[in-house]
Design an enzyme around this catalytic site. Structure first.
Site, PDB file in Angstrom:
ATOM      1  N   LYS A   1      13.391   4.844  -5.642  1.00 25.25           N
ATOM      2  CA  LYS A   1      14.427   4.325  -6.553  1.00 25.25           C
ATOM      3  C   LYS A   1      14.005   2.971  -7.120  1.00 25.25           C
ATOM      4  O   LYS A   1      14.122   2.717  -8.318  1.00 25.25           O
ATOM      5  CB  LYS A   1      15.760   4.205  -5.795  1.00 25.25           C
ATOM      6  CG  LYS A   1      16.845   3.465  -6.547  1.00 25.25           C
ATOM      7  CD  LYS A   1      17.319   4.230  -7.763  1.00 25.25           C
ATOM      8  CE  LYS A   1      18.130   3.348  -8.690  1.00 25.25           C
ATOM      9  NZ  LYS A   1      18.503   4.012  -9.942  1.00 25.25           N
TER      10      LYS A   1
ATOM     11  N   CYS B   1      20.863  -2.841 -13.183  1.00 27.00           N
ATOM     12  CA  CYS B   1      19.805  -2.191 -12.398  1.00 27.00           C
ATOM     13  C   CYS B   1      18.435  -2.826 -12.659  1.00 27.00           C
ATOM     14  O   CYS B   1      17.851  -3.431 -11.767  1.00 27.00           O
ATOM     15  CB  CYS B   1      19.732  -0.699 -12.727  1.00 27.00           C
ATOM     16  SG  CYS B   1      21.147   0.226 -12.120  1.00 27.00           S
TER      17      CYS B   1
END
Ligand SMILES: NC(=O)c1ccc[n+]([C@@H]2O[C@H](COP(=O)([O-])OP(=O)(O)OC[C@H]3O[C@@H](n4cnc5c(N)ncnc54)[C@H](O)[C@@H]3O)[C@@H](O)[C@H]2O)c1
Length: 443
Positions: free
Chosen positions: A237, A291
């Site tokens: 991720k 993010c």
């Protein structure tokens, strides 16, 4: 009741048999989603739409109340429709504290601290809140984007709170509960579709945990599901977002270089990308959202000495808003009382999300420096954010008004609605097009 026709998932990893642990495999019937934000709420709604009993937990009382009325507190395509159906159908209820469940999915925020370290307090608080209701056979899945090793640390935290339970990191064969890390990679605005269609990484603390977590996602996911270790899943991720950041930094650095050399960066990138193995991304005013500007730090801080590239990319992208503001200021010095149109405040096109937005930073810098009167056009918001609200020289206006009245037009977000702006009016202004909106049209 919502009818969701979802084909069976395709699995990439072969089964290696049932769980080895002593936990015993009962059917997962009740799932608790801890954190009902952009990730947690659509996930909870989808699980409920597939017939599971879902208990959503959030600290925000107003969000909980709204969800229990069948209305989402976040804007997301089709979410209200599904939520209304599952709440009315008694499949989803929201609360401010956890109840017992068969599986717990944790989707709480993981921001960075002032010194760019992962702030894991929400994950730790979420784990502490479920500890009292955990029982043998339960599954705990962390979805929050987290530093590598988080799931192992979560097991250690839970062990200290529940010494009566055995966790899979210590002795997988005798574990009482299952633990996994399953990152999310949704695109806001397309969340429901992407939750269903995207490939998923399912990282178990042990193999039995990965298999157990896969059972939960199989209720709605039809993308590939890859089984992995929790460390691999955590790292994958972070690698995805660091990859994006590094590649955007290259595009931004190239654009700065081209501008300095008097070359059109958009033309250069268009031509370079004709090479069959080259794909330079689009430059812009910086990188925003919650993010990409954050997650690469989680990798960097794991091994600072070994990650100069990741750190440099962060520096390039974080430095871009100031470059843009300096350029606009230089141009503004040509005018006696400059009026500057700022087109776009969101962190990316066609959303209302201003989190970590470089456009907000640019507008704030210009306002702080008193560079001129700022006419801000952001079609997706009704009022200015706190950084810009209440300043006499800053106004929120329509895009056409901003262009008509401005000396300098600064395009910071390629919202589709800006494509209709009056080209003749734009042609007579000084234009700083940081996103290549006009170039893309010419191309
Ligand atoms: N939004 C995205 O597009 C996206 C994509 C991939 C990954 N992620 C990651 O997923 C995680 C969640 O992101 P998000 O965008 O949904 O965040 P969010 O801020 O929209 O939602 C998080 C929710 O958790 C609640 N919360 C905080 N602490 C809690 C606690 N102890 N108990 C219960 N609720 C609690 C908050 O009130 C909030 O409503 C983050 O780690 C993020 O990096 C987000």
């Amino acid at each position: 009741m919502v009818t969701f026709t979802i084909p069976q998932p395709t699995y990439e990893a072969p089964d290696r048999g049932p769980a080895q642990g002593s936990a015993g495999l009962r059917a997962i019937e009740t799932v608790s989603v801890i954190g009902l934000g952009y990730v947690g709420l659509p996930t909870a709604a989808l699980l409920a739409s597939r017939g599971l009993k879902v208990i959503g937990v959030d600290l925000k009382q107003d969000a909980v109340a709204r969800i229990n009325e069948g209305r989402a507190h976040i804007a997301e395509t089709d979410l209200d429709m599904i939520l209304d159906a599952v709440v009315k159908g008694g499949k989803l209820q929201a609360r401010t504290s956890p109840l017992p469940a068969d599986a717990f999915l944790i989707a709480v925020p993981t921001p960075i601290t002032a010194d760019k370290k992962a702030d894991m307090r929400a994950v730790e608080a979420a784990l502490a809140s479920i500890a009292p209701v955990l029982k043998r056979g339960d599954l705990i899945v962390i979805e929050s984007t987290s530093p590598v090793g988080t799931t192992e640390r979560a097991a250690a935290q839970l062990r200290s709170l529940r010494p009566d339970l055995r966790f899979p990191d210590a002795a997988p064969e005798q574990a009482d509960v299952f633990m996994a890390y399953c990152p999310e990679r949704i695109l806001p605005g397309q969340t429901l579709r992407e939750l269903v269609d995207n490939a998923r990484i399912i990282g178990g603390l042990d193999h039995a945990s990965a298999l157990r977590a896969r059972e939960v996602y199989a209720h709605f996911a039809r993308g590939k599901m890859m089984l992995a270790t929790s460390r691999e899943a955590e790292c994958a991720k972070l690698a995805e977002n660091a990859f994006r950041d590094v590649n955007i930094a290259f595009a931004n650095e190239l654009a700065t270089l081209c501008e300095g050399m008097g070359v059109d960066p958009w033309a250069v990138i268009r031509m370079a990308n004709l090479h069959p193995r080259v794909n330079i991304l689009s430059p812009g005013p910086g990188v925003g959202g919650h993010c990409i500007p954050i997650d690469p730090w989680f990798l960097h801080h794991a091994m600072p000495e070994q990650t100069p590239l990741i750190a440099a990319a962060r520096g390039v992208n974080d430095g871009k808003p100031l470059r843009v503001a300096n350029r606009v200021q230089r141009l503004a010095s040509r005018f006696k009382e400059p009026v500057i149109a700022v087109l776009g405040l969101a962190y990316k096109p066609n959303v209302d999300d201003l989190r970590e937005s470089p456009a907000v930073e640019i507008a704030r810098t210009l306002a702080d420096r008193g560079v001129g009167r700022l006419l801000i056009a952001e079609p997706n918001i009704a009022r200015l954010p706190h950084e810009l609200a209440g300043r006499p020289d800053v106004q929120l206006v329509e895009g056409s008004v901003a262009v008509a009245e401005a000396d300098i037009v600064t395009i910071l977000v390629a919202h589709s609605r800006f494509r209709n702006l009056d080209r003749a009016a734009l042609a007579s202004r000084v234009v700083v097009d940081t996103v290549g909106l006009l170039k893309a049209e010419q191309a």
